[in-house]
Write a protein that holds these residues in place. Structure first.
Motif, short mmCIF file in Angstrom:
data_model
loop_
_atom_site.label_atom_id
_atom_site.label_comp_id
_atom_site.label_asym_id
_atom_site.label_seq_id
_atom_site.Cartn_x
_atom_site.Cartn_y
_atom_site.Cartn_z
N LYS A 1 5.89 -5.02 -1.44
CA LYS A 1 4.62 -5.26 -0.74
C LYS A 1 3.65 -5.39 -1.68
CE LYS A 1 1.82 -3.21 2.55
NZ LYS A 1 1.62 -2.16 3.54
N ARG A 2 3.45 -4.69 -2.86
CA ARG A 2 2.28 -4.90 -3.89
C ARG A 2 2.55 -6.17 -4.56
NH1 ARG A 2 3.21 0.57 -5.16
NH2 ARG A 2 4.62 0.25 -6.91
N ALA A 3 3.81 -6.88 -4.62
CA ALA A 3 4.05 -8.35 -5.22
C ALA A 3 3.55 -9.32 -4.08
CB ALA A 3 5.24 -8.20 -6.00
N HIS A 4 3.23 -8.71 -2.87
CA HIS A 4 3.11 -9.79 -2.04
C HIS A 4 4.37 -10.66 -1.47
CE1 HIS A 4 -1.29 -8.49 -1.96
NE2 HIS A 4 -1.19 -8.93 -3.28
N ILE A 5 5.51 -10.05 -1.60
CA ILE A 5 6.94 -10.80 -1.41
C ILE A 5 7.10 -10.02 0.04
CG2 ILE A 5 9.11 -11.33 -1.85
CD1 ILE A 5 8.26 -10.92 -4.85
N PRO A 6 7.13 -11.00 1.23
CA PRO A 6 7.86 -10.30 2.28
C PRO A 6 9.20 -9.99 2.37
CG PRO A 6 7.28 -12.65 2.69
CD PRO A 6 7.08 -12.51 1.11
N VAL A 7 9.63 -9.11 3.28
CA VAL A 7 11.12 -8.47 3.15
C VAL A 7 11.38 -8.72 4.67
CG1 VAL A 7 12.36 -6.45 2.92
CG2 VAL A 7 10.60 -7.02 1.24
N ILE A 8 12.76 -9.06 4.83
CA ILE A 8 13.25 -9.17 6.14
C ILE A 8 14.74 -8.08 6.17
CG2 ILE A 8 14.43 -10.61 7.76
CD1 ILE A 8 12.78 -12.77 6.96
N LEU A 9 14.83 -7.31 7.00
CA LEU A 9 15.93 -6.36 7.16
C LEU A 9 16.97 -7.29 7.96
CD1 LEU A 9 14.35 -2.77 7.96
CD2 LEU A 9 15.17 -3.77 5.85
N THR A 10 18.15 -7.45 7.59
CA THR A 10 19.21 -7.97 8.22
C THR A 10 20.14 -7.19 8.55
OG1 THR A 10 20.63 -9.06 6.77
CG2 THR A 10 18.56 -10.07 7.20
N ASP A 11 20.78 -7.01 9.87
CA ASP A 11 21.99 -6.14 10.28
C ASP A 11 21.84 -4.55 10.13
OD1 ASP A 11 24.58 -4.84 10.08
OD2 ASP A 11 25.01 -5.21 7.86
N ARG A 12 21.17 -4.01 9.27
CA ARG A 12 21.11 -2.51 9.20
C ARG A 12 19.64 -2.27 8.94
NH1 ARG A 12 26.16 -0.54 5.46
NH2 ARG A 12 27.88 -1.41 6.64
N ALA A 13 19.33 -1.01 9.41
CA ALA A 13 17.71 -0.57 9.32
C ALA A 13 17.48 0.35 8.12
CB ALA A 13 17.47 0.07 10.72
N VAL A 14 16.48 0.31 8.03
CA VAL A 14 16.16 1.65 6.97
C VAL A 14 15.20 2.65 7.98
CG1 VAL A 14 15.79 -0.03 5.14
CG2 VAL A 14 13.75 0.51 6.24
N ASP A 15 15.28 3.89 7.51
CA ASP A 15 14.60 4.83 8.19
C ASP A 15 13.22 5.25 7.92
OD1 ASP A 15 14.53 6.56 5.85
OD2 ASP A 15 15.43 8.23 7.09
N SER A 16 12.50 4.23 7.15
CA SER A 16 11.19 4.46 6.64
C SER A 16 10.26 4.28 7.92
CB SER A 16 10.67 3.11 5.88
OG SER A 16 9.56 3.12 5.57
N LYS A 17 9.24 5.46 7.74
CA LYS A 17 8.13 5.56 8.65
C LYS A 17 7.27 4.34 8.69
CE LYS A 17 9.26 10.08 9.98
NZ LYS A 17 10.77 9.54 9.67
N ASP A 18 6.77 3.90 7.44
CA ASP A 18 5.95 2.81 7.21
C ASP A 18 6.59 1.50 7.44
OD1 ASP A 18 4.04 1.15 6.54
OD2 ASP A 18 3.86 1.75 4.40
#
Ligand code: AHR
Length: 292
Positions: free
Chosen positions: A76-93
Motif C-alpha cells: 500500500k505504501r508503494a502504491h501497488i494495488p493488491v488483488i486476493l484470488t481464491d483465498r481470503a486473509v483475515d485482516s481487519k483493514d
C-alpha cells in the motif's frame, strides 16, 4: 502483474495456475509468477520482490488466513494495488486489498453437509443407528479448510445421528489424504462416511480404503470438494458419492479486475465464483466436456 501462487498441491491448483498463465498471455499482461510450495514465508518473499520490482498490480492466493498485514501495508505504501484470488486473509483493514475474487467456501461445506442430511437413510453403512463421519481437512489455517469445516459441521448439527468422530489435516494433497485415511482406518471403529476437503485428499483416501480391503463409495460413503477431472472420474465410477464444485478457472475474471484496478476504475470488494455440485449421473454427463 506479480502473482504469488500457493503451490502445486492439487489438481485444482494446477488448473488454477494454467488458467492464470494462459489468460495473462492471451490478454498481453506480463506475468511474474512464483510458487510458494505451500509456505507463507515464500509467498511473503515473493510479494516483497514484486514490490521492489515496482509491478503495476500484485495478485495472490494466501496459503493461510493470518499474518499478512505487514507485507500488505508495504504494498500500500508503494502504491501497488493488491488483488486476493481464491483465498481470503483475515485482516481487519480491507483497504489493504482492492478486491477478493473466489469461491464461497462456507457454502461449499454447507452443500456437502446438506447431501449427507438428504442421504442419511443410506449413509448408515454399518447399520448401528449412527452415522460416523471422518473428516480430512485442508491445510491448517487456510480459508477453505476453516470455512468448509464450519459449513459442513454447522449443517450436519441438525441431525443428532451424524457425528464427526475424527478430523485431521491432509494438507490438500493426495499423499496427505492417503496417510490420514490409513491412520483413521486403524484408530476408528465403524466409519460410515468420509468428508475430504478436496478431491486429491479423497483420491488418496480411496487408495487407503482399497488397501484395507474395503470398497470406496459403498463400505464408506465419500464426499469431496473441487470436481477436477480425476475426482469426477472416481464419482462417475461410484468410488466417490458426491462432489461439490470449486471452480479454479479464475484467470479471465482476475485479468479483467486487474486491468480495471490498474486503470483506477472501481471494482466490487468481493466477487464470488458461481459453482454447482455433482452426483454420479451428473458427473458422468459432465465428464466429456470437463475442462480440468
Ligand atoms: O483454495 C482452493 C483449494 O486449494 C482447493 O479446493 C484445493 O484443491 C486447493 O489445494
Amino acid at each position: 502483474m506479480g502473482f504469488a501462487q500457493v503451490g502445486a498441491e492439487s489438481g485444482w491448483r494446477t488448473a488454477n495456475t494454467k488458467s492464470i498463465q494462459e489468460t495473462a498471455k492471451k490478454d498481453g499482461i506480463k506475468l511474474k509468477f512464483s510458487d510458494a510450495q505451500q509456505k507463507q514465508e515464500n509467498q511473503i518473499k515473493a510479494i516483497r520482490s514484486y514490490i521492489q520490482q515496482k509491478v503495476d498490480v500484485i495478485a495472490f492466493s494466501p496459503v493461510v488466513e493470518t499474518g499478512w498485514d505487514a507485507v500488505l501495508q508495504e504494498a500500500k505504501r508503494a502504491h501497488i494495488p493488491v488483488i486476493l484470488t481464491d483465498r481470503a486473509v483475515d485482516s481487519k483493514d480491507t483497504s489493504l486489498y482492492k478486491t477478493f475474487l473466489g469461491s464461497d467456501f462456507v457454502k461449499e461445506g454447507q452443500k456437502a453437509g446438506q447431501w449427507l442430511l438428504d442421504n442419511a437413510s443410506t449413509s448408515d453403512v454399518n447399520g448401528d443407528g449412527k452415522i460416523n463421519v471422518v473428516e480430512i481437512e485442508g491445510t491448517t489455517g487456510a480459508a477453505p479448510a476453516i470455512d468448509r469445516k464450519k459449513g459442513f459441521e454447522d449443517t450436519i448439527a441438525s441431525d443428532s445421528k451424524i457425528k464427526v468422530i475424527a478430523s485431521q489435516t491432509g494438507d490438500f494433497t493426495r499423499d496427505g489424504g492417503k496417510q490420514v485415511m490409513e491412520a483413521f482406518l486403524k484408530s476408528q471403529k465403524g466409519i460410515d462416511v468420509l468428508f475430504a476437503h478436496n478431491d486429491d485428499e479423497g483420491l488418496g483416501a480411496i487408495e487407503a480404503i482399497k488397501a484395507a480391503g474395503l470398497t470406496p463409495g459403498k463400505d464408506i460413503k465419500i464426499i469431496t470438494i473441487d470436481a477436477t477431472h480425476d475426482g469426477m472420474t472416481a464419482l462417475s465410477q461410484g468410488e466417490i458419492n458426491y462432489i461439490v464444485e470449486c471452480n479454479p478457472l479464475l484467470g479471465p475474471q482476475l485479468m479483467d479486475l486487474a486491468k480495471k484496478v490498474v486503470d483506477g476504475k472501481s471494482v466490487p470488494q468481493r466477487v464470488v465464483t458461481e459453482e454447482t455440485a455433482f452426483d454420479q449421473a451428473q458427473a458422468t454427463a459432465a465428464l466429456p466436456t470437463r475442462q480440468y
